[in-house]
Design a protein around this motif. Structure first.
Motif, PDB file in Angstrom:
ATOM      1  N   GLY A 295       0.799  -1.224   0.000  1.00 35.50           N
ATOM      2  CA  GLY A 295       0.000   0.000   0.000  1.00 35.50           C
ATOM      3  C   GLY A 295       0.824   1.262   0.000  1.00 35.50           C
ATOM      4  O   GLY A 295       0.458   2.249  -0.626  1.00 35.50           O
ATOM      5  N   GLY A 296       1.933   1.276   0.746  1.00 32.79           N
ATOM      6  CA  GLY A 296       2.866   2.395   0.670  1.00 32.79           C
ATOM      7  C   GLY A 296       2.857   3.358   1.834  1.00 32.79           C
ATOM      8  O   GLY A 296       3.478   4.416   1.746  1.00 32.79           O
ATOM      9  N   ASP A 297       2.197   3.024   2.937  1.00 26.15           N
ATOM     10  CA  ASP A 297       2.174   3.952   4.070  1.00 26.15           C
ATOM     11  C   ASP A 297       3.575   4.272   4.583  1.00 26.15           C
ATOM     12  O   ASP A 297       3.864   5.420   4.950  1.00 26.15           O
ATOM     13  N   GLN A 298       4.450   3.275   4.613  1.00 27.42           N
ATOM     14  CA  GLN A 298       5.816   3.518   5.096  1.00 27.42           C
ATOM     15  C   GLN A 298       6.576   4.451   4.158  1.00 27.42           C
ATOM     16  O   GLN A 298       7.393   5.264   4.611  1.00 27.42           O
ATOM     17  N   ILE A 299       6.303   4.346   2.863  1.00 27.36           N
ATOM     18  CA  ILE A 299       6.951   5.250   1.904  1.00 27.36           C
ATOM     19  C   ILE A 299       6.482   6.677   2.145  1.00 27.36           C
ATOM     20  O   ILE A 299       7.281   7.624   2.146  1.00 27.36           O
ATOM     21  N   THR A 300       5.183   6.855   2.341  1.00 23.85           N
ATOM     22  CA  THR A 300       4.645   8.186   2.623  1.00 23.85           C
ATOM     23  C   THR A 300       5.240   8.750   3.899  1.00 23.85           C
ATOM     24  O   THR A 300       5.618   9.936   3.950  1.00 23.85           O
ATOM     25  N   GLN A 301       5.357   7.917   4.927  1.00 30.87           N
ATOM     26  CA  GLN A 301       5.922   8.383   6.193  1.00 30.87           C
ATOM     27  C   GLN A 301       7.362   8.843   6.008  1.00 30.87           C
ATOM     28  O   GLN A 301       7.770   9.892   6.541  1.00 30.87           O
ATOM     29  N   ARG A 302       8.153   8.091   5.248  1.00 31.68           N
ATOM     30  CA  ARG A 302       9.548   8.492   5.028  1.00 31.68           C
ATOM     31  C   ARG A 302       9.625   9.812   4.265  1.00 31.68           C
ATOM     32  O   ARG A 302      10.502  10.633   4.522  1.00 31.68           O
ATOM     33  N   ALA A 303       8.707  10.020   3.325  1.00 33.14           N
ATOM     34  CA  ALA A 303       8.706  11.281   2.575  1.00 33.14           C
ATOM     35  C   ALA A 303       8.331  12.451   3.485  1.00 33.14           C
ATOM     36  O   ALA A 303       8.892  13.552   3.371  1.00 33.14           O
ATOM     37  N   LEU A 304       7.395  12.246   4.392  1.00 33.45           N
ATOM     38  CA  LEU A 304       6.936  13.326   5.251  1.00 33.45           C
ATOM     39  C   LEU A 304       7.990  13.759   6.275  1.00 33.45           C
ATOM     40  O   LEU A 304       7.916  14.871   6.807  1.00 33.45           O
ATOM     41  N   ILE A 305       8.949  12.896   6.559  1.00 32.69           N
ATOM     42  CA  ILE A 305      10.027  13.283   7.481  1.00 32.69           C
ATOM     43  C   ILE A 305      11.331  13.533   6.738  1.00 32.69           C
ATOM     44  O   ILE A 305      12.364  13.802   7.369  1.00 32.69           O
ATOM     45  N   GLY A 306      11.315  13.464   5.403  1.00 32.54           N
ATOM     46  CA  GLY A 306      12.515  13.726   4.619  1.00 32.54           C
ATOM     47  C   GLY A 306      13.640  12.767   4.924  1.00 32.54           C
ATOM     48  O   GLY A 306      14.808  13.157   4.987  1.00 32.54           O
ATOM     49  N   TYR A 307      13.279  11.490   5.052  1.00 29.93           N
ATOM     50  CA  TYR A 307      14.247  10.494   5.527  1.00 29.93           C
ATOM     51  C   TYR A 307      15.284  10.140   4.474  1.00 29.93           C
ATOM     52  O   TYR A 307      16.438   9.853   4.809  1.00 29.93           O
ATOM     53  N   GLU A 308      14.910  10.159   3.188  1.00 31.34           N
ATOM     54  CA  GLU A 308      15.791   9.656   2.134  1.00 31.34           C
ATOM     55  C   GLU A 308      16.289  10.781   1.240  1.00 31.34           C
ATOM     56  O   GLU A 308      15.708  11.874   1.186  1.00 31.34           O
ATOM     57  N   SER A 309      17.360  10.509   0.506  1.00 36.28           N
ATOM     58  CA  SER A 309      17.941  11.496  -0.391  1.00 36.28           C
ATOM     59  C   SER A 309      17.026  11.703  -1.599  1.00 36.28           C
ATOM     60  O   SER A 309      16.262  10.804  -1.969  1.00 36.28           O
TER      61      SER A 309
END
Length: 453
Positions: A295-309
């Motif tokens: 579903g992608g909830d973890q991807i959305t969470q990482r984007a909202l905290i700017g976790y990845e380059s």
């Protein structure tokens, strides 16, 4: 001014009818909240099981790879078989089917849709297909509400009210967003404010959300760091983000419809085979990048905290942009909302990072653009801006960015309208009507078949 006895009796009858509708809605809402919460908990367990299997399989080289790919293919194939065999209307999001019923274009589906949507959706999304949980919960909520209306022998007008309210309760349960559930019913499903529908929806949510929170808790779906209101110099950037989101939404809608058109060209091949091949493709991706499937909830969470380059986010965005339409083409149960939020957050984060790089003098928080991007991209695809804004605000527990979301959603909705790109659910409803015609033709052919006994 005098009131006649007939008018008094009529008013009393309307009051009793409304109170009866509310009572039924309260009971049905509790059931929908329970079913929706169990579905969501089951999906969380399925995601953890998939991740555990992938971690285990990496220790078994080629055999582990084949097990993961085969398991994903079988799960998707079984989900497609369940849909074909027991409830063809359970395929896809379910929202286009609900809208078609509300527009009286097709009749409500049998109650058998609910268990098919539950278990086939669990298999499909749990196998890693990039589909949202809200599609199944919306259609299950509508199905439960219609079943309750039939048991209580309500007329079609009140059955329609409960159907819309049940769909809203299903959406609210999926995202723990009660106000978004009400707005979704009025804005997307019935396209107007109706007092009776509003009362029925509020009654449904009054029991659905408390029951669901017994299973899920009351925390918002996503955690967002404190965001400051953007400076006046940065405000125009959100309008530009809306334009970018609108163009991306047009491209996504056309990609999704193109995927369905390619699928329809192979209509003569078994649906289980097509779904199995898509599931195998997702299994291959899951082997190399397990964090990109589902579903992608973890991807959305990482984007909202700017976790990845930004480079990693850009690559993940491109993969998910194609994976969503591919997954939807499998014909299994699964929604669009959650994958849209993923793409919106990623595109917003990339836009914000680019603005911070090009305009270092401005105090730019890329995470703020990620949050606004969720609502803007959702609006561009679905054309329901109020639903998108309220949904994102409730899921992130953030109201600081409401005004930037308004500007971004304005442009994200205006641009596709000017370019004559229809809302995605209008296009998908046409597919639903064609499916209904095919089902009727098959039923007619079966009834005309000679008896060989």
């Amino acid at each position: 001014m005098t009131i006649s006895r007939n008018e008094l009796r009529q008013a009393a009858g309307e009051d009793r009818s409304l109170l009866r509708l509310v009572a039924i809605a309260l009971v049905a809402g509790a059931i929908i909240g329970c079913v929706g919460a169990i579905f969501r908990v089951a999906l969380e367990h399925a995601d953890r099981l998939r991740d555990t299997m992938i971690a285990w399989a990496h220790g078994h080289a080629i055999w582990g790879f084949l097990i993961i790919v085969g398991t994903c293919a079988i799960a998707a194939s079984v989900a497609a078989w369940m849909v074909r065999r027991f409830s063809p209307h359970a395929s896809g999001s379910g929202i286009p089917h609900v809208e078609a019923v509300l527009h009286e274009q097709i009749p409500p589906a049998p109650f058998s849709l609910v268990p098919v949507k539950f278990f086939a959706g669990l298999l499909a999304i749990g196998s890693g297909l990039a589909l949202g949980r809200e599609g199944p919960t919306v259609q299950m909520g509508a199905g439960i509400a219609v079943f309750a209306a039939r048991i209580c022998r309500l007329d079609w007008a009140d059955c329609r009210v409960l159907l819309a309210a049940g769909a809203g309760a299903g959406l609210a349960t999926a995202f723990n967003a009660p106000i978004a559930g009400v707005v979704f019913v009025l804005e997307e499903l019935i396209h107007r404010f109706d007092r009776r529908v509003a009362v029925g929806t509020l009654a449904m949510l009054a029991t659905a959300i408390p029951i669901a929170r017994l299973f899920l808790g009351d925390a918002s779906d996503f955690r967002v760091a404190p965001l400051s209101y953007p400076d006046a110099e940065a405000v125009p950037l959100f309008f530009i983000l809306g334009a970018v989101a609108g163009l991306l939404a047009i491209a996504y809608n056309r990609t999704l419809l193109a995927a369905l058109a390619v699928r329809d060209r192979f209509a003569k091949s078994p649906v289980e085979l097509r779904a199995g091949l898509i599931g195998a493709s997702v299994g291959i991706l899951a082997w190399f990048a397990p964090e990109l499937v589902g579903g992608g909830d973890q991807i959305t969470q990482r984007a909202l905290i700017g976790y990845e380059s930004p480079a990693i986010v850009a690559l993940a965005f491109l993969i998910r942009f194609g994976l969503g339409p591919l997954s939807y083409a499998a014909g299994t149960p699964g929604g669009l909302f959650a994958p849209l939020l993923v793409l919106g957050a990623q595109s917003g984060l990339l836009f914000g990072a680019a603005c911070r790089h090009l305009l270092p003098a401005l105090n730019i928080q890329p995470e703020a653009f990620a949050l606004v991007g969720m609502a803007a991209f959702f609006t561009g695809v679905v054309r329901s801006p109020l639903t998108g804004i309220v949904l994102v605000a409730e899921m992130t527990a953030n109201v600081t960015m409401l005004l930037p979301m308004l500007g971004a959603c304005l442009v994200a909705m205006l641009l596709p309208m000017l370019l004559r790109d229809p809302p995605i659910y209008d296009s998908l409803r046409e597919h639903t009507l064609r499916l209904e015609q095919q089902i009727r033709e098959r039923c007619g052919a079966c009834s005309k078949a000679p008896d060989n006994k």
